[in-house]
Design a protein around this motif. Structure first.
Motif, PDB file in Angstrom:
ATOM      1  N   LEU A  53      10.489  12.969  -9.223  1.00 22.17           N
ATOM      2  CA  LEU A  53      10.413  13.463  -7.849  1.00 22.17           C
ATOM      3  C   LEU A  53       9.425  12.677  -6.988  1.00 22.17           C
ATOM      4  O   LEU A  53       9.370  12.863  -5.772  1.00 22.17           O
ATOM      5  N   ILE A  54       8.645  11.813  -7.627  1.00 26.62           N
ATOM      6  CA  ILE A  54       7.632  11.068  -6.882  1.00 26.62           C
ATOM      7  C   ILE A  54       8.211   9.730  -6.444  1.00 26.62           C
ATOM      8  O   ILE A  54       8.125   8.727  -7.144  1.00 26.62           O
ATOM      9  N   ASN A  55       8.838   9.755  -5.280  1.00 24.72           N
ATOM     10  CA  ASN A  55       9.390   8.553  -4.672  1.00 24.72           C
ATOM     11  C   ASN A  55       8.621   8.297  -3.379  1.00 24.72           C
ATOM     12  O   ASN A  55       8.890   8.923  -2.350  1.00 24.72           O
ATOM     13  N   VAL A  56       7.661   7.401  -3.441  1.00 26.54           N
ATOM     14  CA  VAL A  56       6.731   7.224  -2.334  1.00 26.54           C
ATOM     15  C   VAL A  56       7.222   6.151  -1.363  1.00 26.54           C
ATOM     16  O   VAL A  56       8.068   5.321  -1.703  1.00 26.54           O
ATOM     17  N   ASP A  57       6.674   6.206  -0.169  1.00 23.91           N
ATOM     18  CA  ASP A  57       6.909   5.158   0.823  1.00 23.91           C
ATOM     19  C   ASP A  57       5.741   4.175   0.782  1.00 23.91           C
ATOM     20  O   ASP A  57       4.605   4.546   0.474  1.00 23.91           O
ATOM     21  N   TYR A  58       6.041   2.916   1.108  1.00 24.18           N
ATOM     22  CA  TYR A  58       5.036   1.863   1.037  1.00 24.18           C
ATOM     23  C   TYR A  58       4.915   1.123   2.377  1.00 24.18           C
ATOM     24  O   TYR A  58       5.864   1.075   3.165  1.00 24.18           O
ATOM     25  N   GLU A  59       3.779   0.546   2.574  1.00 27.41           N
ATOM     26  CA  GLU A  59       3.611  -0.531   3.535  1.00 27.41           C
ATOM     27  C   GLU A  59       3.604  -1.821   2.721  1.00 27.41           C
ATOM     28  O   GLU A  59       2.649  -2.097   1.994  1.00 27.41           O
ATOM     29  N   SER A  60       4.677  -2.584   2.822  1.00 27.25           N
ATOM     30  CA  SER A  60       4.799  -3.793   2.008  1.00 27.25           C
ATOM     31  C   SER A  60       4.055  -4.953   2.649  1.00 27.25           C
ATOM     32  O   SER A  60       4.004  -5.073   3.877  1.00 27.25           O
ATOM     33  N   LEU A  61       3.488  -5.805   1.803  1.00 24.87           N
ATOM     34  CA  LEU A  61       2.784  -7.000   2.242  1.00 24.87           C
ATOM     35  C   LEU A  61       3.384  -8.211   1.527  1.00 24.87           C
ATOM     36  O   LEU A  61       3.958  -8.077   0.438  1.00 24.87           O
ATOM     37  N   PRO A  62       3.258  -9.402   2.116  1.00 28.07           N
ATOM     38  CA  PRO A  62       3.785 -10.604   1.441  1.00 28.07           C
ATOM     39  C   PRO A  62       3.139 -10.778   0.067  1.00 28.07           C
ATOM     40  O   PRO A  62       1.926 -10.623  -0.087  1.00 28.07           O
ATOM     41  N   ARG A 114       0.842  -1.186   0.000  1.00 28.32           N
ATOM     42  CA  ARG A 114       0.000   0.000   0.000  1.00 28.32           C
ATOM     43  C   ARG A 114       0.881   1.240   0.000  1.00 28.32           C
ATOM     44  O   ARG A 114       1.878   1.312   0.735  1.00 28.32           O
ATOM     45  N   VAL A 115       0.537   2.199  -0.849  1.00 25.87           N
ATOM     46  CA  VAL A 115       1.223   3.483  -0.856  1.00 25.87           C
ATOM     47  C   VAL A 115       0.776   4.271   0.373  1.00 25.87           C
ATOM     48  O   VAL A 115      -0.428   4.378   0.653  1.00 25.87           O
ATOM     49  N   LEU A 116       1.721   4.819   1.127  1.00 25.76           N
ATOM     50  CA  LEU A 116       1.382   5.611   2.307  1.00 25.76           C
ATOM     51  C   LEU A 116       0.884   6.985   1.869  1.00 25.76           C
ATOM     52  O   LEU A 116       1.582   7.708   1.127  1.00 25.76           O
ATOM     53  N   ALA A 117      -0.316   7.336   2.314  1.00 23.05           N
ATOM     54  CA  ALA A 117      -0.991   8.544   1.830  1.00 23.05           C
ATOM     55  C   ALA A 117      -0.183   9.801   2.113  1.00 23.05           C
ATOM     56  O   ALA A 117      -0.063  10.683   1.248  1.00 23.05           O
ATOM     57  N   GLU A 118       0.366   9.930   3.326  1.00 21.49           N
ATOM     58  CA  GLU A 118       1.116  11.145   3.656  1.00 21.49           C
ATOM     59  C   GLU A 118       2.355  11.282   2.785  1.00 21.49           C
ATOM     60  O   GLU A 118       2.721  12.388   2.361  1.00 21.49           O
ATOM     61  N   SER A 119       3.013  10.167   2.525  1.00 19.64           N
ATOM     62  CA  SER A 119       4.168  10.198   1.633  1.00 19.64           C
ATOM     63  C   SER A 119       3.757  10.661   0.239  1.00 19.64           C
ATOM     64  O   SER A 119       4.441  11.476  -0.389  1.00 19.64           O
ATOM     65  N   LEU A 120       2.630  10.140  -0.254  1.00 18.55           N
ATOM     66  CA  LEU A 120       2.165  10.515  -1.588  1.00 18.55           C
ATOM     67  C   LEU A 120       1.800  11.994  -1.650  1.00 18.55           C
ATOM     68  O   LEU A 120       2.093  12.679  -2.639  1.00 18.55           O
ATOM     69  N   ARG A 121       1.170  12.506  -0.606  1.00 20.51           N
ATOM     70  CA  ARG A 121       0.820  13.940  -0.583  1.00 20.51           C
ATOM     71  C   ARG A 121       2.085  14.793  -0.633  1.00 20.51           C
ATOM     72  O   ARG A 121       2.137  15.807  -1.354  1.00 20.51           O
ATOM     73  N   ALA A 122       3.105  14.390   0.113  1.00 19.54           N
ATOM     74  CA  ALA A 122       4.327  15.189   0.180  1.00 19.54           C
ATOM     75  C   ALA A 122       5.038  15.245  -1.171  1.00 19.54           C
ATOM     76  O   ALA A 122       5.436  16.322  -1.637  1.00 19.54           O
ATOM     77  N   VAL A 123       5.189  14.091  -1.824  1.00 21.61           N
ATOM     78  CA  VAL A 123       5.899  14.095  -3.101  1.00 21.61           C
ATOM     79  C   VAL A 123       5.040  14.725  -4.199  1.00 21.61           C
ATOM     80  O   VAL A 123       5.581  15.276  -5.179  1.00 21.61           O
TER      81      VAL A 123
END
Length: 736
Positions: free
Chosen positions: A125-134, A46-55
């Motif tokens: 410039l859009i380098n997002v953070d994720y919550e990774s899942l198996p 899942r893409v982390l929403a706050e990270s996506l907003r920032a980038v």
């Protein structure tokens, strides 16, 4: 002189060789902005929403950036109609529908800017953070691990399933059985596992879309082989009427299946154009083509043949495990040929599909038949050795007179002639049976052969005829020129049906405003659209003759003069649209057949296999244009050569990121070709007697090469591609 049967050069050939042909990315639209996709780098999470907003804020402030579209601000899109997503590889989940990630390369943002350079910089410039899942990255993982629950709306699905039939073709059963439940205990038995890797389409032309709005009317220039299907899918995603959408694709630079359907970037380009209020162009990068426009999925096949000692097959089993994505349905129909190609009183065919975290696969040239015949035809070669029969003799021994799957007769079958003519042209009678018995210039020589087959298909289509005052008769249908010569052969069919010389006719395609036609795939375009063109040309001549009676004539000057004499009323009379239906459901079965014979050189010191000579004889109905037909078969053989010896798309097993390079045949890999045709019309399928020729050239090719390598080295290789390592393995006479 009739036009059909002549080796006419392509009508668009001059434009192509001089560089003036216009493809989608070449279309000039005033005031165009440019879009670049941003894609996920993890297989599941899942893409982390706050990270996506920032980038997004960062990219939006970059020079020239007009808009950054993400799941957080994308206008809601509707899912496609079920009749398109249940049987076809159209993704159930609309693009940018949520923050979840289902595969590496999933679109997670679109950056629109005034120039391509600024859009590319903004996207970087859009380098997002994720919550990774198996993630499940292979069918074996899906089978061995707990099944993940599906999401609530059915867009994302997990686990395995067993589809009943191939696409919308209920007769092409993916689970089939006849005869006794169990395989016979007695007889000569050949049983083995085969595997094929992920293959990429890799067309020369990159996928591209330009979209622009005029009020509520959307015009899309796209690299597609199904403009009417794309219009329907876009209408569903965008929740708008189909008649407000026009799709244009006058020339498509290759496809091999990758452009048969609407991919997500086309819908996003339309959204982007509406959001910024100006035309937008989006061209995928070469890297994005590997994750965004389909591929041939991996297969693992278990095939077993049992024969009497005289070579008569009594049992065939062909079981396939393949893969699709979690957001779309697709099953590589590997076992279809095993249902009918050889006489077999007992049959068991099955297909199991595992949903994995990978991009959506789709049809690729010779879907099902290309990987399926690799297994079947290698097994047949092994059975020939086990029974002591020549490989051609074994196939002749088991050639069925009827279609075993349906019990119906063939509309035309000349496979025996393909074997006999191919063997004669190749010099097969001089082949020693014993492996490693031929050697030349210090390397091993091998001769191998395999059967080719592909269905003869035809669907409904329509054709419009427009007659102009200058005497040119224009035929048009919403089909496509994908580099196979469709425009050329349609002009040939039209000219003969209308009783006109080639110079007096033209054929237009690639516009969804033209009368309907199906997708350009499954080797059906010539039979399908050609039937409509033939009906239109025949109707045109009848109308002209009715108008002038005996004065109509057939030569160009007289027809032009007659048309000018008839004035506006005649032009209106000679401008109309006709429809052509598909074949009758209970008629004979149409299937194309062929035989491949090849020679290979194997240098075991360096592990190199080189295909040096190829003979192919094809039974594809009437040959409308021998030059184009020969070129199609040659191209198909090279396609299969790459599949056999070079092509695979490797991934890092931990990250699912593509690694390495993708190798393709070049001019240096082209063997000496001898291509022949039986050339007997199949009038049960269509009024011009043709069956498709685009796919069959590939079918059977990897097996013929593998069989030739076995003859050269004694190695029985069952995994594609055949690698340097496999050919350099020390030879052990005790290993089959």
């Amino acid at each position: 002189m009739t036009a059909v049967g002549r080796p006419v050069s392509r009508v668009e050939g001059h434009d192509k060789v001089t560089g003036t042909a216009v493809y989608t990315a070449d279309v000039v639209v005033p005031n165009v902005a440019h879009a670049v996709l941003v894609q996920s780098t993890i297989p599941r999470g899942r893409v982390l929403a706050e990270s996506l907003r920032a980038v997004t804020r960062l990219a939006s402030a970059a020079p020239g950036v007009l808009r950054v579209i993400t799941p957080l601000n994308c206008p809601p899109l509707k899912p496609p109609p079920r009749e398109m997503s249940d049987d076809l590889p159209l993704e159930r989940r609309p693009p940018l529908a949520d923050l979840t990630v289902q595969h590496v390369g999933q679109h997670i943002a679109v950056v629109v800017a005034d120039t391509l350079e600024n859009a590319t910089h903004g996207a970087s410039l859009i380098n997002v953070d994720y919550e990774s899942l198996p993630a499940h990255m292979s069918a074996s993982q899906v089978l061995s691990q707990p099944v993940t629950p599906d999401d609530g709306n059915g867009w994302v699905r997990h686990g395995v399933y067993r589809p009943d039939h191939f696409v919308k073709l209920a007769d092409e059963r993916l689970q089939d059985h006849r005869g006794p439940d169990r395989e016979p205990a007695d007889g000569v038995r050949v049983s083995a596992r085969f595997s094929t890797p992920v293959n990429a389409h890799y067309p020369i032309e990159l996928a591209a879309t330009t979209a622009h709005w005029d009020g509520d009317v959307l015009t899309v220039h796209d690299t597609t082989r199904w403009i009417t299907g794309e219009r329907a899918a876009l209408a569903a995603y965008l929740d708008m009427p189909e008649h407000n959408i026009r799709v244009l694709a006058p020339l498509v630079g290759g496809a091999f299946g990758s452009k048969s359907f609407l991919w997500m970037h086309a819908a996003l380009c339309a959204v982007a154009a509406r959001e910024v209020g100006q035309p937008v162009k989006l061209v995928l990068t070469r890297g994005q083509m590997f994750t965004s426009t389909g591929h041939r999925p991996r297969t693992e096949q278990r095939l077993s043949l049992v024969a009497e000692h005289g070579g008569a097959i009594v049992s065939t089993e062909h079981h396939t495990l393949t893969e699709t994505s979690t957001v779309a349905h697709f099953c590589e129909p590997v076992g279809l040929s095993s249902r009918f190609l050889y006489q077999s009183p007992r049959l068991a065919v099955s297909h199991t599909v595992a949903r994995i975290n990978s991009p959506t696969p789709c049809f690729m040239r010779g879907p099902g038949e290309a990987p399926g015949l690799f297994a079947l035809e290698v097994a047949m070669d092994e059975l020939a050795y086990a029974t002591g029969l020549d490989p051609v003799a074994l196939r002749l021994r088991n050639d069925p007179e009827l279609d075993q799957a349906s019990g119906r007769p063939w509309s035309g079958k000349h496979l025996r002639e393909c074997y006999q003519q191919g063997a004669e042209r190749f010099g097969w009678h001089s082949r020693p049976m014993e492996p490693r018995s031929l050697r030349r210039n210090g390397v091993q020589i091998g001769w191998g052969m395999a059967t080719a087959t592909y269905p003869g298909r035809r669907m409904p289509a329509a054709c419009r005829v427009t007659t102009t005052a200058d005497g040119i008769v224009r035929f048009a249908s919403a089909t496509h020129e994908v580099g196979t010569g469709v425009r050329t052969v349609m002009c040939q069919v039209a000219a003969d049906a209308a009783g006109l010389p080639l110079a007096a006719v033209a054929f237009d395609s690639g516009d969804s405003l033209f009368p309907h036609a199906p997708y350009s795939g499954a080797s059906q375009t010539t039979a399908t659209v050609g039937s409509a063109v033939h009906a239109a040309g025949t109707q045109w001549r009848l109308r002209l003759d009715e108008w002038f009676g005996d004065r109509a004539g057939v030569d160009t000057p007289s027809v032009i003069e007659l048309i000018r004499e008839g004035g506006t009323a005649l032009l209106e009379r000679l401008t109309f649209t006709v429809d052509s239906a598909g074949p009758t459901a209970d008629g004979p079965v149409s299937q194309s057949f062929g035989a491949h014979f090849c020679e290979v050189e194997v240098d075991e010191d360096i592990g190199r296999a080189t295909v040096t000579r190829w003979v192919a004889v094809m039974d594809c109905g009437r040959v409308l244009n021998p030059k184009l037909a020969r070129n199609q078969v040659m191209g198909g053989i090279l396609f299969g050569l790459g599949m056999a010896l070079m092509e695979r798309l490797p991934h890092d097993p931990h990250t699912a990121q593509p690694i390495g390079e993708y190798y393709l045949p070049t001019h240096a890999d082209v063997p000496e070709f001898d291509i022949g045709f039986i050339d007997v019309p199949d009038l049960a399928l269509d009024p011009i007697g043709v069956r498709g020729i685009g796919e069959i050239g590939t079918c059977g090719v990897p097996a013929a090469i593998a069989n030739a390598i076995h003859h050269a080295t004694g190695r029985r290789l069952r995994d594609l591609p055949i690698t340097v390592e496999a050919l350099m393995t020390p030879f052990d006479t005790g290993v089959s």
